[in-house]
Design a protein around this motif. Structure first.
Motif, PDB file in Angstrom:
ATOM      1  N   UNK A  19       1.459   2.267  40.359  1.00 50.65           N
ATOM      2  CA  UNK A  19       0.767   1.375  39.430  1.00 50.65           C
ATOM      3  C   UNK A  19       0.614  -0.010  40.042  1.00 50.65           C
ATOM      4  N   UNK A  69       6.759   3.302  48.281  1.00 49.10           N
ATOM      5  CA  UNK A  69       8.006   3.414  47.502  1.00 49.10           C
ATOM      6  C   UNK A  69       7.756   3.969  46.106  1.00 49.10           C
ATOM      7  N   UNK A 114       3.521   9.464  35.897  1.00 48.45           N
ATOM      8  CA  UNK A 114       4.637   8.979  36.715  1.00 48.45           C
ATOM      9  C   UNK A 114       4.158   8.032  37.805  1.00 48.45           C
ATOM     10  N   UNK A 115       3.040   8.371  38.386  1.00 48.39           N
ATOM     11  CA  UNK A 115       2.587   7.546  39.515  1.00 48.39           C
ATOM     12  C   UNK A 115       1.853   6.288  39.061  1.00 48.39           C
ATOM     13  N   UNK A 175       4.464   3.979  36.288  1.00 48.96           N
ATOM     14  CA  UNK A 175       5.846   4.363  36.540  1.00 48.96           C
ATOM     15  C   UNK A 175       6.850   3.498  35.804  1.00 48.96           C
ATOM     16  N   UNK A 225      11.773   8.032  45.793  1.00 56.48           N
ATOM     17  CA  UNK A 225      11.348   6.694  46.226  1.00 56.48           C
ATOM     18  C   UNK A 225      11.281   5.744  45.039  1.00 56.48           C
ATOM     19  N   UNK A 226      10.758   6.265  43.936  1.00 57.67           N
ATOM     20  CA  UNK A 226      10.495   5.400  42.790  1.00 57.67           C
ATOM     21  C   UNK A 226      11.771   5.029  42.043  1.00 57.67           C
ATOM     22  N   UNK A 232       8.525  11.513  45.692  1.00 59.45           N
ATOM     23  CA  UNK A 232       8.072  10.351  44.913  1.00 59.45           C
ATOM     24  C   UNK A 232       9.208   9.888  43.986  1.00 59.45           C
TER      25      UNK A 232
END
Lengths: 1041, 351
Positions: free
Chosen positions: B327, B323, A510-511, A514, A558-559, A555
């Motif tokens: 990546x 945010x 995910x990080x 993403x 935010x994402x 996260x």
């Protein structure tokens, strides 16, 4: 079946760009808006580009040209964004947005070139979406939805067709308009106009192809053998044929011929189709433009021959395929080799060899065919340009190697990935099937479970193996597949209950990636996995998991701030905060939820109730902990507002569930406790979601334990306190309450009812405490008294429980009107009434007029009576009574505690009774032991039992308090002696039991200790002083918490 | 700086011009951003200007150093020509590579040897300023050049770069000394430039009130002309940065936007610094989305100034992380570490 996709005969030409006002070169200016957008696009930062573009519309930095074409450009940008994302949900949203922008632009520029271009782009989106729906509809998993999906696709294609026709008409009329384009344009004199007319013509032909293609796509939404399917294919063939006839000297005309062949192929008229393809294959093979046409025609021919071989059972068609296509493939130029088209053709040849081998007798020829098929399939599988065919080729390689008797052991990333993916699919199918096994068929369930486990293990091993094959080449060409492997592993770990592994992998994906397709579900798995680990009962130190859950959820918000994931994550955070008792955090997360979020209402109800519970807790705090009235009011108001918002939202949805039922109950409670009785009654009685209505209708939302009882209790309170009092409704509520309790078939129902009634009395007492004015308090008591007297007078129906309730309520009314330690006139009256009522119970029980549920019930009444006597200051009578009770039942801790308190209270009259409070009294002549133990013995007797830990501390605290009070009345050395006793009483408890029971008792101990320190002339710093002593002596330290 | 101010002049076009000059056997002094060329034989070079004798009549023309964009010597090695163009376009590593291939023994004009030495020291200094090389070594090399060639037409530029190197090493007194010759020169735009640089040096020391005084001094001058205008914009920007540092964010944003509005798109350095300043202001104001865009503009468009690019990348790493686009954050970090490994920005972020 491959889709019919016209190649772009011409992309948006520069001439048209100039006419449209779309700059093909970066504009120079203070704010290089277009340059920046282009750079963002190149980098793949579409999201930033879209945001920036939307904001630039209003910015003075953008020029008029930008503003004029902004919707068109934004539409294109969104379309490109949609094409690049692998997140299907996001893709759908982006296409919808792109469509909106282009539609608005098209409408605003209708009849202009800009409008035509917008319509073309819009139609392309519609066709693309339609194709996706057709692909989806053809999936085996979508059998049930197939017709609906096809219908949806059809609508899109029809709309696209209409739009393409409008565009075609636009170009046609423009080209016909002699004022726009004179019949004769001399390129030497007016090159610009000449070129523009050429471009218009090209666009006109291209749009003609678009119209024909969309008709073909429409045909794909029907069975090709159906009447409708055949009709549409024939129509498309006609349209393509017309284009070929009119433009046979144009490349577009030749492509039209190829597509016409495709239509005949679908109509199973293979002969006509092949004749058209052969015609095109005869084009000169030197020109690169024609070479592309030939390659694409070969693809159609390959598909046609494969279909014909099956339909007409003509295996020799496989030979024909190899004979016609393989030479073209082997003669492909180096650049062509790097195209999916050539790899596709290789795959068809491999298919032809494999299929032909099936109809060939065992022998060398067959082996050779299989060998050639394997070689070609391997070549396709190993090429980085194979696109979708890599997977198919991979399957073929595995199949053919299996035929050769080889054990299927993956040798590449793609092979292992395919096998792993297949195992995951099988596992999911098995899970679906297992759900339909009836629960009583345990053998079948066990068998299914074993099969699922085996598939899961297979999938896990293969996917892990796939990762070992990842090298630079795989990394470069199969990035998305690698992410999929990681996602599957994350999911499998979750499925196996390996929460930490799932969480770590999910979080990584995910990080770090993403934008990949699996990122969103991986993020959700990671969050859920950390939550599982947090909730693991064996996990004692939950700090890490708690941090990870929150971090992961934040996260996600935010994402993907605009997605439902963000709201889901906030929802999870709300629940998690509530679980950890952090209601303020819950409120913060609630505020971040979007108003449209489907679960917002329910969450508001949960948070509202939590706020209300917090208010109730805090409003009971005393002494130093007591919260300021303004703070409490604000909290109450916050609870009320949050609940009202949630209820309003739920009213709109019409949904009734246990959360709504609980919230309506809490809301009624708030109104009742804030003196807004009318509103409380209205809330209880509200149609559809009012708690009383729900309970009376036995709504499933109210079936959870204790709800109905609580509602009737609340209703009873509300009806008694509303003005004018609704006593008949109160009586009915009480009847229902009794019925409710009895209906549970509990052996101790009567006792339980008594307890409920006592609880009700206590609530009334709380209500009176919360009343803001004395007048209000008196009014509540007065109203309630009327009710009590009425019940008391009713001989019929009054039983042990109701009598008990009446007596205990008088008692509670008396307590509610106490003014500190002194009794008001009114409170004394109530205690007297309580005494009378309890005595009546005892006499009626003795006369067998009413039946006591048990011997203990009688003792309970005795105790309450003793309490009443104590409250009225008749300590001797109270102690006599308690001594009597304890003579019968010495181990009755409640009585022991009440007796010790009575002594203690009596100490205020004569200090000697303080000593009795902790030393006990009332010697039993038979045993020569004190019947009343006093605090010291009480603490001794309860010390060893964890279940009595709070009683132990109550006793120890009061032991210290009694000694302290006693010491204060002394002088000189005696005074110091007792104060020292008190000091050591507290200190020793702290040293041995540093937690001191709970925070409440610790606070009390601390407060008392400060007073003792003060009296002893020490610095009143409380328990901290003991810590300092311990640190100094370094001998006996409090046990770690 | 002028070597960054001319991206519009394409490398190809410039190379063609060089070849033409060489073919005709003339030296050429290009001024006004390369737009004007004075051709002939260079007869004198001083720190103040370059004198060219033109044509058969022997007319002397001295081009003042503050207007010189570049000097091309007839017969100079092609590698030197290419290196100069690369350096002027901000491609210092390419320039350095070209320079390394030039055989100094083949050069028979002393002024060409000086040119070669200068560009070697200059490129090393610029790379070090951008975090791709050691600052002390670059300083030593440039000091060596200045000592040996105090009458070079590169003298003032070398002093300016030396001041920048000293500031980057937090040797503020030395920086003041290095900027001294510019401050004392007879060219008003050089004086202005010195004030701007000194202001930046004060900023680096967190002496914002004093820095603002320096910038205000530039803003108060009446000098005109292209170079003076540039310095006024730089001073405006410098002032904005100091205002932002003293929490006057709104005022700072207003000033930076003024700079961005007036700056030509070709002004890579100014645009890069302005967008970085704007990004920092927005970050301070908690407007991360706007900040992200400002730094992205530096990363994607105005990435020719290494130190500014490194700053933008470091901030992008933080903002993308904030945010949840980790990546992209990693992308920015990798680029930062790969391209500017020795920069303070690279040391300050990531693992």
């Amino acid at each position: 079946m491959a889709c019919l996709r016209p190649v772009h005969i011409c992309s948006l030409p520069l001439v048209l760009c100039a006419v449209l006002g779309i700059s093909s070169r970066p504009a120079q200016g203070a704010e290089q808006v277009k340059v920046f957008i282009e750079k963002l696009r190149e980098r793949g930062y579409y999201d930033v580009a879209v945001d920036y573009m939307e904001e630039m519309k209003e910015s003075p930095l953008a020029d008029d040209q930008f503003r004029e074409t902004y919707l068109f450009e934004l539409g294109l940008l969104l379309t490109d964004y949609a094409r690049t994302t692998s997140d299907t949900k996001l893709r759908d949203q982006l296409y919808t947005q792109a469509r909106e922008k282009l539609e608005i632009y098209g409408q605003g520029n209708a009849g202009t070139l800009g409008g035509a271009q917008a319509l073309t782009e819009l139609s392309n989106i519609l066709v693309e979406r339609g194709r996706q729906l057709v692909i989806k509809a053809k999936l085996p998993t979508q059998k049930a939805n197939k017709e609906a999906l096809m219908g949806e696709a059809r609508k899109l294609f029809e709309e696209a067709k209409q739009k393409f026709e409008n565009v075609e008409e636009f170009y046609k009329s423009e080209l016909k308009d002699s004022t726009r384009f004179p019949k004769s344009i001399d390129p030497a004199k007016d090159k610009k106009l000449f070129d523009l007319r050429q471009e218009y013509r090209a666009q006109f032909v291209k749009t003609g192809l678009d119209v024909a293609t969309v008709v073909y796509e429409l045909a794909q939404t029907y069975d090709p053998t159906s009447e409708e399917g055949k009709k549409l294919l024939t129509e498309a063939a006609g349209l393509f044929g017309k284009l070929y006839e009119n433009y046979r000297v144009w490349l577009a005309g030749l492509y039209a011929r190829m597509y016409q062949g495709r239509c005949f192929q679908d109509l199973k008229d293979y002969k006509t189709a092949i004749s058209y393809y052969d015609e095109l294959l005869a084009q000169p093979a030197d020109d690169p433009v024609f070479r592309t046409l030939i390659t694409k025609t070969n693809i159609q021919l390959g598909q046609c021959l494969l279909a014909q071989a099956v339909d007409e059972k003509k295996p020799e068609k496989y030979d024909e395929l190899v004979a016609k296509i393989l030479p073209w493939v082997t003669a492909a130029r180096a650049q062509e080799e790097k195209t999916t088209d050539i790899q596709q053709l290789k795959y068809y040849c491999a298919m032809a060899y494999e299929e032909r081998a099936k109809t060939t007798e065992e022998g060398t020829l067959k082996k050779q065919m299989l060998k050639k098929a394997l070689e070609l399939a391997k070549a396709v599988s190993n090429s980085r340009y194979s696109g979708d065919y890599a997977k198919l080729a991979q399957e073929m390689v595995l199949r053919l190697r299996g035929l050769e008797g080889e054990e299927i052991k993956p040798e590449s990333f793609a092979e292992a990935f395919e096998l792993g993916k297949e195992a995951v699919s099988t596992m999911e199918l098995l899970k679906q099937e297992a759900k339909s096994i009836p629960p009583d068929k345990t053998d079948e369930i066990s068998k299914a479970k074993l099969e699922i486990d085996a598939q899961r293990g297979e999938a896990y091993d293969m996917l892990k193996l796939a990762l070992t094959f990842v090298d630079d080449k795989v990394r470069e060409t199969q990035k998305e597949e690698i992410h999929l492997v990681q996602y599957y592993l994350c999911y499998l770990n979750w499925d196996m209950g390996r929460y930490y592994d799932a969480a770590v992998l999910g979080e990584f994906l995910a990080r770090k990636f993403s934008d990949s397709g699996g990122a969103r579900p991986a993020a959700n798995i990671a969050m859920a996995a950390y939550l599982q680990a947090y909730n693991d009962p064996d996990n004692r130190d939950k700090e890490f998991e708690s941090e990870r859950v929150v971090d992961m959820a934040e996260f996600i918000t935010r994402r993907w701030p605009d997605g439902v994931e963000a709201d889901d994550a906030h929802n999870m955070l709300v629940n998690f905060a509530i679980q950890r008792g952090k209601v303020e955090e819950a409120v913060q997360y609630l505020d971040k939820m979007s108003p449209e979020y489907v679960n917002r209402g329910k969450t508001e109800l949960k948070v509202g109730q939590e706020l209300w519970r917090k208010y109730l807790r805090q409003s009971k705090l005393e002494g130093a902990e007591k919260k300021p009235a303004a703070e409490l009011d604000a909290l109450k108001q916050q609870a009320l507002e949050t609940l009202l918002k949630g209820i309003d939202r739920m009213r709109k949805t019409g949904e009734v569930n246990s959360t709504v039922a609980s919230a309506m109950y809490s809301l009624s409670q708030i109104y009742l406790d804030t003196g807004e009785i009318d509103k409380a009654v209205a809330t209880l009685e509200e149609e559809k979601i009012g708690p009383l209505k729900l309970v009376e209708a036995a709504d499933p939302a109210t079936t959870f334990p204790g709800y109905a009882e609580a509602v009737y209790q609340l209703a009873l309170r509300a009806y008694v306190t509303v003005r004018p009092a609704r006593l008949e409704d109160a009586q009915r509520a009480m009847d229902n309450l009794e019925k409710q309790v009895k209906s549970q078939g509990d052996a101790d129902a009567a006792e339980k009812l008594t307890q409920i009634l006592i609880g009700l009395g206590r609530q009334l007492q709380e209500m009176m405490k919360l009343a803001k004015t004395e007048e209000e308090r008196q009014a509540i008591a007065g109203s309630f008294e009327v009710f009590l007297e009425r019940i008391a007078k009713q001989e019929q129906g009054n039983n042990w429980a109701s009598r008990n309730w009446i007596a205990s309520t008088y008692y509670d009314l008396g307590s509610g009107l106490e003014q500190g330690k002194t009794q008001s006139k009114k409170s004394k009256e109530y205690f007297a009434k309580a005494t009378a009522a309890y005595e009546k119970i005892l006499s009626d029980a003795s006369a067998k007029k009413i039946e006591a549920p048990s011997e203990d019930s009688l003792l309970g009444v005795q105790m309450r009576l003793a309490e009443c006597e104590r409250k009225q200051g008749d300590f001797a009578a109270a102690l006599d009574r308690l001594g009597e009770v304890l003579g019968t039942k010495p181990m009755m801790l409640d009585a022991q505690i009440a007796a010790a308190y009575t002594y203690q209270q009596r100490g205020a009259q004569d200090p000697k009774w303080y000593k009795s409070a902790y030393m006990g009294g009332r010697k039993d002549p038979k045993t020569n032991q004190n019947r009343i133990w006093g605090w010291f013995q009480l603490s001794q007797k309860t010390r060893q039992y964890p279940k009595f830990v709070l009683i132990f501390h109550e006793a120890r605290y009061n032991l210290a308090l009694s000694r302290f009070e006693y010491g204060k009345t002394m002088k000189g050395d005696d005074r110091k002696k007792y104060l020292d006793y008190a000091y050591n009483d507290v200190a020793s408890v702290y040293k041995l039991y540093p937690e001191m029971g709970n925070d409440e008792w610790k606070e009390k101990y601390d407060s008392l200790f400060k007073q003792i320190q003060k009296e002893l002339g020490k610095k009143p710093e409380g328990l901290k002083a003991i810590d300092a002593e311990l640190a100094a002596s370094n001998t006996l330290k409090p046990a770690p918490k | 700086m002028k070597y960054l101010a001319v991206l519009l002049l394409s490398t190809l076009a410039a190379l063609v011009s060089v070849q033409q000059v060489q073919a005709q056997g003339f030296d050429s002094v290009r001024s006004q951003g390369g737009k004007v060329s004075t051709q002939g034989k260079i007869t004198e070079i001083t720190a103040e200007g370059v004198t060219v004798v033109k044509g058969a009549g022997g007319v002397k023309d001295t081009v003042p150093v503050n207007t010189i964009y570049m000097v091309v010597f007839t017969g100079e090695p092609a590698g030197l020509s290419r290196a100069r163009i690369n350096a002027l376009n901000g491609n210092f590593s390419n320039a350095q590579e070209e320079l390394s291939k030039v055989d100094a023994k083949e050069i028979n004009r002393p002024e060409v040897s000086v040119e070669l030495d200068y560009y070697k020291a200059f490129c090393a200094a610029q790379l070090a300023l951008g975090g791709a090389g050691a600052l002390p070594a670059a300083e030593t090399a440039l000091v060596g050049f200045v000592k040996a060639n105090s009458s070079s037409y590169h003298y003032y530029e070398a002093c300016e770069v030396l001041g920048d190197l000293a500031t980057a090493q937090k040797k503020y007194d030395a920086a003041t000394k290095y900027y001294g010759p510019l401050e004392r020169s007879s060219f008003p735009d050089f004086k202005m430039k010195a004030q701007v640089r000194l202001g930046r040096s004060l900023q680096a020391q967190n002496k914002h009130a004093e820095a603002i005084a320096k910038f205000d001094a530039v803003l108060g001058t009446s000098a005109t002309g292209e170079e003076a205008e540039k310095q006024i914009l730089s001073a405006t920007l410098g002032k904005a940065v100091s205002l932002a540092a003293t929490e006057k964010i709104d005022e700072a944003i207003k000033l930076v936007n003024q700079v961005i509005e007036k700056a030509s798109p070709e002004e890579i350095e100014l645009n890069a610094r302005a967008n970085n300043a704007l990004g920092s202001c927005y970050m301070k104001a908690g407007k991360n989305k706007e900040a992200l865009r400002s730094f992205l503009k530096v990363d994607l468009i105005y990435n020719g100034l290494p130190e500014a690019h490194a700053e933008a990348l470091a901030n992008l790493f933080k903002l993308w992380t904030s945010i949840g686009k980790e990546d992209r954050a990693q992308e920015a970090l990798s680029l930062l570490k790969e391209r500017y490994p020795d920069s303070n920005w690279a040391r300050g972020v990531g693992s």
